[in-house]
Design a protein around this motif. Structure first.
Motif: not given
Length: 269
Positions: A18, A21-22, A25, A236-239, A241-242
């Motif tokens: 993840e 992917r961050m 971007k 979700h593990r995207e949480s 990344m910020s």
């Protein structure tokens, strides 16, 4: 503007992939290498499910740091490996951003001293979800008025440490504002060992491990005739990344170790 050169440790794992992917971007980040037990010598783009990077995998951190020029190490591994990676990074003047939980207080103290000596920034955060950081801060505030509190943390069944680093950090913050109190009936007995959870300064921490969960925590406060529940859920593990990106933006300008993302968030305000 020059890009921040990043190495990701644990890159083939769920959190690590993840993070890749961050990075993909972000125009101001450049992936220069990955560290992992698997895929040594392969390019990231050769691994199914990972982004289209030419950066190489290494299974040895010393060889990686010798061959690649990096500014930041993102470590998303295990407590033992993460500690070793963090120390190696600081010694090499590479700023670690560490989402690995389970470090001891002694390890944090040692790494803090090393970072100060090397004048190298570092961020170790039990949780990079910014909502979770706010949940911890709200809990610290509430504890001044509600000393009766229990923590329930729930994670996926592959998590190695219990309680979670977030739960421990939450308890430590609550301890700062809470009047010391041993909860429950003085004659309370567990008919099954561990039924009441872990005892941290008189409050209780409960760990749940089940498949399908990601990262969830409830902090339950109680007073006469009322309850207050502060809850955060990462679905979700995207949480996370910020918060990792936020930490990277700050660590490149730091010369010491910071434990807990809240210290960067509060400083910003």
């Amino acid at each position: 503007m020059s890009k921040v050169r990043v190495v990701v440790a644990g890159a083939s794992g769920k959190m690590g992939s993840e993070a890749l992917r961050m990075i993909e971007k972000q125009e101001d980040l450049e992936l220069v290498a990955c560290i992992d037990l698997h895929n040594d010598g392969k390019k990231v783009k050769e691994i199914e499910g990972l982004p289209n990077f030419d950066a190489l995998f290494y299974n040895d951190i010393d060889r990686c740091f010798s061959n690649e020029e990096a500014d930041v190490l993102i470590d998303l591994t295990s407590p033992e490996v993460g500690y070793r990676h963090t120390k190696k990074a600081i010694e090499n003047g590479i700023r670690p951003v560490v989402g690995t939980t389970g470090f001891t207080k002694e390890q944090i103290t040692e790494l803090s001293s090393l970072a100060k000596k090397q004048k190298t920034g570092a961020v170790i955060a039990p949780n990079f979800a910014m909502g979770a950081v706010l949940m911890m801060q709200f809990s610290k505030l509430a504890a001044k008025y509600f000393p009766d509190v229990e923590i329930i943390e729930k994670h996926h069944d592959q998590k190695l440490d219990a309680p979670s680093g977030t739960a421990v950090k939450t308890a430590e913050l609550i301890q700062e504002g809470r009047k010391k109190k041993v909860q429950g009936h003085p004659d309370e007995q567990e008919t099954i060992d561990g039924a009441r959870g872990a005892d941290f300064d008189g409050m209780r921490i409960h760990s749940v491990r089940l498949p399908g969960l990601v990262a969830h925590q409830e902090v339950i406060f109680a007073g006469p005739g009322e309850n207050l529940t502060i809850q955060h859920d990462s679905f979700h593990r995207e949480s996370f990344m910020s918060g990792i990106k936020f930490a990277i933006d700050h660590v490149v300008n730091m010369d010491e170790l910071v434990y807990g993302l809240e210290n960067l968030m509060l400083d910003k305000e």
